[in-house]
Design a protein around this motif. Structure first.
Motif, mmCIF file in Angstrom:
data_model
loop_
_atom_site.group_PDB
_atom_site.id
_atom_site.type_symbol
_atom_site.label_atom_id
_atom_site.label_comp_id
_atom_site.label_asym_id
_atom_site.label_seq_id
_atom_site.Cartn_x
_atom_site.Cartn_y
_atom_site.Cartn_z
ATOM 1 N N GLU A 16 0.828 -1.207 0.000
ATOM 2 C CA GLU A 16 0.000 0.000 0.000
ATOM 3 C C GLU A 16 0.862 1.256 0.000
ATOM 4 N N ALA A 17 2.016 1.189 0.686
ATOM 5 C CA ALA A 17 2.913 2.343 0.732
ATOM 6 C C ALA A 17 3.513 2.639 -0.643
ATOM 7 N N LEU A 18 3.765 1.579 -1.438
ATOM 8 C CA LEU A 18 4.277 1.787 -2.790
ATOM 9 C C LEU A 18 3.315 2.649 -3.602
ATOM 10 N N VAL A 19 2.031 2.337 -3.491
ATOM 11 C CA VAL A 19 1.024 3.057 -4.277
ATOM 12 C C VAL A 19 0.800 4.458 -3.723
ATOM 13 N N SER A 20 0.658 4.565 -2.394
ATOM 14 C CA SER A 20 0.386 5.887 -1.807
ATOM 15 C C SER A 20 1.541 6.850 -2.027
ATOM 16 N N ALA A 21 2.761 6.313 -2.111
ATOM 17 C CA ALA A 21 3.926 7.161 -2.344
ATOM 18 C C ALA A 21 4.143 7.441 -3.825
ATOM 19 N N GLY A 22 3.375 6.796 -4.694
ATOM 20 C CA GLY A 22 3.581 6.965 -6.126
ATOM 21 C C GLY A 22 4.957 6.500 -6.553
ATOM 22 N N ALA A 23 5.348 5.320 -6.043
ATOM 23 C CA ALA A 23 6.680 4.789 -6.346
ATOM 24 C C ALA A 23 6.861 4.619 -7.851
ATOM 25 N N SER A 24 8.064 4.858 -8.308
ATOM 26 C CA SER A 24 8.377 4.757 -9.735
ATOM 27 C C SER A 24 9.172 3.494 -10.031
ATOM 28 N N GLU A 25 8.951 2.952 -11.209
ATOM 29 C CA GLU A 25 9.759 1.828 -11.648
ATOM 30 C C GLU A 25 11.208 2.271 -11.812
ATOM 31 N N THR A 26 12.111 1.371 -11.441
ATOM 32 C CA THR A 26 13.543 1.638 -11.558
ATOM 33 C C THR A 26 14.209 0.407 -12.143
ATOM 34 N N VAL A 27 15.508 0.439 -12.217
ATOM 35 C CA VAL A 27 16.232 -0.738 -12.677
ATOM 36 C C VAL A 27 16.024 -1.900 -11.709
ATOM 37 N N HIS A 28 15.611 -1.603 -10.443
ATOM 38 C CA HIS A 28 15.393 -2.632 -9.427
ATOM 39 C C HIS A 28 13.931 -3.009 -9.244
ATOM 40 N N LEU A 29 12.982 -2.298 -9.862
ATOM 41 C CA LEU A 29 11.566 -2.473 -9.541
ATOM 42 C C LEU A 29 10.707 -2.347 -10.790
ATOM 43 N N GLU A 30 9.764 -3.291 -10.944
ATOM 44 C CA GLU A 30 8.824 -3.230 -12.069
ATOM 45 C C GLU A 30 7.439 -3.648 -11.595
ATOM 46 N N PHE A 31 6.414 -2.938 -12.077
ATOM 47 C CA PHE A 31 5.024 -3.244 -11.742
ATOM 48 C C PHE A 31 4.340 -3.944 -12.908
ATOM 49 N N LYS A 32 3.443 -4.884 -12.565
ATOM 50 C CA LYS A 32 2.593 -5.537 -13.544
ATOM 51 C C LYS A 32 1.157 -5.464 -13.032
#
Length: 391
Positions: A16-32
């Motif tokens: 939930e914190a990922l979404v509320s913070a508006g986390a961005s995709e990086t070389v370490h992170l990808e959303f599906k």
């Protein structure tokens, strides 16, 4: 780590914190937003994502989060499916579709309102490059800030040389540490003249990635890193990381946890003095190694140290030392060792054991030790590497 959390600690609040913070995709992170489909193209997409993380710096795939231009905007939980079966399906695809297999790949479900999220952790590989081989494919992938791409020939050459480079770095690190110990430059003063037994554990991907583990995390797990054979300990922070040592007038051993998760455990009480003869107790030593390795690996797992882990056991001050074996089982006493150092070949532990049982690893190491004293193998383990002791 995802938002500073170890994989086992990733929970509903983390997602939930990922979404509320508006986390961005990086070389370490990808959303599906949705899980991977059942077509060949969908399966290749999964394998492309996994291999690209492993070939670069490692990272997380989070399935069930909607994104817009790489920014998390809403949860899109999986529903109407058996998520446990889906995890098994994804694991099976990953296991058979990438060569060599990616060691240390982990997946879990996280419950959120309306369904589940799947979180996948892909470690940085110590054995790159990994290629996608599904349906006769033969393609390599890597990642940068713009996403997934196919590496150039020069990049592939570098990746092919990386495994050897990291293992060589680990061996060089261990050799330098042994020299320091013998020169009296250990984290704690120990009586090296008695002979020192040393166990090194080096998480290979973290060594190559220059990872840094925070001191508070080491302190929290300190009970897992008791010095070999100790019934009590003290601890202190030092420049290299975190040190646990045996108390008393003389320190007969310590465990040093380095900031990248590498570990150095020592003992000066393994070699026994019996009537002027120096002996390695053949039954007590593997028992102590089994206990210590299980505890240390559990601690490293809690610190999120990335497997595979290189294990090296070394002995110093060995000239004239004999292997103390049961005379009822051995007719002729084995000859003494005739060198100052006994450096056993290393073993690579490919993954953490959920049951904490590393007897087979120690069985291999003890076979090496007994080889040095003219035995074919250590007879305190059966042929499958299971501990049997005196039986």
């Amino acid at each position: 780590m995802l938002f500073g959390k170890n994989f086992d600690d990733i929970d509903t609040q983390t997602i939930e914190a990922l979404v509320s913070a508006g986390a961005s995709e990086t070389v370490h992170l990808e959303f599906k937003q949705a899980t991977y489909g059942t077509s060949d193209g969908d399966k290749k997409e999964l394998l492309k994502d996994i291999s690209s993380f492993a070939n670069t710096l490692g990272g997380h795939l989070v399935i069930g989060v909607e994104e817009d231009n790489g920014t998390a905007i809403a949860l899109s939980p999986l529903s109407g499916m058996d998520v446990d079966q889906e995890l098994l399906r994804l694991e099976n695809i990953a296991r058979s579709g990438v060569e060599p297999a990616v060691l240390g790949l982990r997946m879990k479900r996280v419950a959120v309102t309306g369904g589940d999220i799947i979180v996948m952790h892909v470690p940085r590989s110590h054995n790159p490059p990994h290629r996608v081989i599904f349906r006769n494919s033969n393609r390599y992938y890597a990642r940068n800030s713009a996403g997934v791409y196919e590496p150039s020939l020069e990049e592939l050459r570098r990746l092919f040389g990386e495994q050897r480079t990291i293992e060589e770095q680990a061996e060089t690190f261990i050799e330098e540490r042994l020299l320091r110990i013998q020169a009296g430059d250990a984290p704690m003063p120990i009586p090296v003249e008695k002979g020192v037994t040393v166990m090194h554990l080096v998480p290979l991907p973290d060594l190559g990635a220059k990872r840094r583990i925070e001191i508070p995390a080491m302190r929290e797990q300190h009970l897992a890193f008791m010095p070999m054979g100790a019934s009590g300990m003290s601890w202190r922070v030092n420049l290299d990381g975190f040190n646990l040592f045996r108390g008393g007038e003389v320190c007969n051993g310590y465990t040093q946890i380095f900031r990248d998760g590498s570990l150095e455990a020592t003992s000066t009480s393994m070699i026994a003095d019996r009537d002027g003869r120096r002996l390695l107790p053949s039954l007590a030593i593997p028992e102590r190694f089994i206990q210590s390795l299980s505890s240390y690996m559990g601690g490293l797992r809690a610190l999120e140290a990335s497997p595979p882990v290189l294990l090296r056991i070394s002995f110093t001050g060995m000239n004239g030392v004999r292997l103390g074996v049961d005379p009822m089982r051995v007719m002729d006493e084995p000859p003494p060792y005739e060198r100052e150092e006994l450096l056993l070949p290393h073993t690579v532990i490919t993954e953490y054991r959920d049951d904490g049982n590393y007897e087979q690893v120690i069985a291999e190491q003890m076979d090496f030790l007994w080889n040095a004293f003219d035995f074919d193998r250590c007879f305190y383990f059966d042929e499958d590497g299971n501990w049997v002791g005196r039986h």
